[in-house]
Design a protein around this motif. Sequence first.
Motif: not given
Length: 488
Positions: A274-276, A278-279
Amino acid sequence: MPEPRQGGLRRLRRRSASANTGQPPTLPALRNAKIAVLPVAYAARKAGGLGRRAAGQSKARVDFDIQARTAQHMFEVLGELKGCAAKFGQLLALYELALPPELGAPYREALSRLQDSAPAMLPAAVHQAMAAQLGPQWRTLFAAFDSRATAAASVGQVHRATWHDGRRVAVKLMYPGARESVRSDLAQIRRMAPLAAIFMPGADVQAVTDALIACIDDELDYAKEAAAQQIFAAAFAGDPDFVVPRVVHQQGDVVISEWLDGIPLTRVIASGAQQERDRVGVLLLRFVMNSFTRTGLLYTDTHPGNFRVLRDGRLGVVDYGACSPFPAHFPHLFGELADAELNGTPADLKAALRRNGFLGIERDFDIHAFKTMIEPISALIFPRTVHLTTSWLRSQVLRATEMRLSNVVRQLTTPAEYTPIGRTMLTTTGVLCQLGVQGALRDEVFAQCPELAAVLERFNLGEGPARDASTSATVAPRLVSVPCTSRW
């Protein structure tokens, strides 16, 4: 009344398959028959509807059935064809994510078959096409050339190669006969444009269709594509966030660019953390917003296949065939509409829609129903961080395309010049929803469109809308710091 028979179409399909020589099927009679049958089938449904109404069925029920069956038929046929028909179908389907299940299933299945198919051109056909474009000694331009395609597109395919000076390059080659097939499709699509009125009866569907057709036709011009890519490469050279490969050579129906290694965005969508997600989603929106401020062109083909995540974290962007000039006045127009919606009265918003060509002068319109319709979208301006999902997008598209007479969206139109902006906004939103992005998306928009930031500031201060003293019209303040160019 029964649907038109498909026997002739099946015979043409068999003839095309038997004549396969390693190139994509481009038999004009087959492609024309697939598209030409759409208005014939629609006329048959309309005639059959008269009998159903005479038998006692309600007009609303009959009309809905005709519209639903026509939409399903359109998606199914367009999804079966490569070239511009498939592109046109993608636009109608909003990348297939947001279609109502009862309309979208046949289209999604057909498009999936296209995406999973093997590259269309066999090595012998590739060599023949390269010689036709670059000359019989074309191999001397390359230190190495892989005859197997690494990617297939709607009108061409990409090969990995090494240029004569040692640079790794991507060779984009148009399918032989693709230009003629696409333009034949365009002529048929132009003729069937009135069918699009089943979605938006109030729109000038012919003008919007012509604008879409012009965009698709532009993608057949590889010299124009190379020129646009060079503009983007110069504008984003040395950027810490983005990589645009430079054009190495262009000739005829071949574009040769620097090769980009990276993780396809499709893989990030399928399995990225998820972090990737979002980025990368924030980067994608930033690229689209920066495209028109830096180049004066709008990058309209925000398809996941056109993006790569490089090892250093930058976003690589390929395929510049669909780049359109950005109307410099659009940011002010967008700010005016947003100001009327957030800070004005319903009458202000209705007047702004009429003034800017989104609503006919004489057409009656339920502005309160429209405000209710767009509330989930306009509400995105308030929180700094938002979370976009496919379920959210699907719900908005279902509400906007619901086939009922009281659906106010069906009474609107779109000036043809904003067609590329609409394409960009819709498809970019589709990719962000596929990623399930959660982030400060509002900041990315505000950075390039200060007019919209000013609208929110006025809302927070409770000042009401800006007004032109000479006309009493609601207007957005002109805070020109960078030109803002955007397809809605």
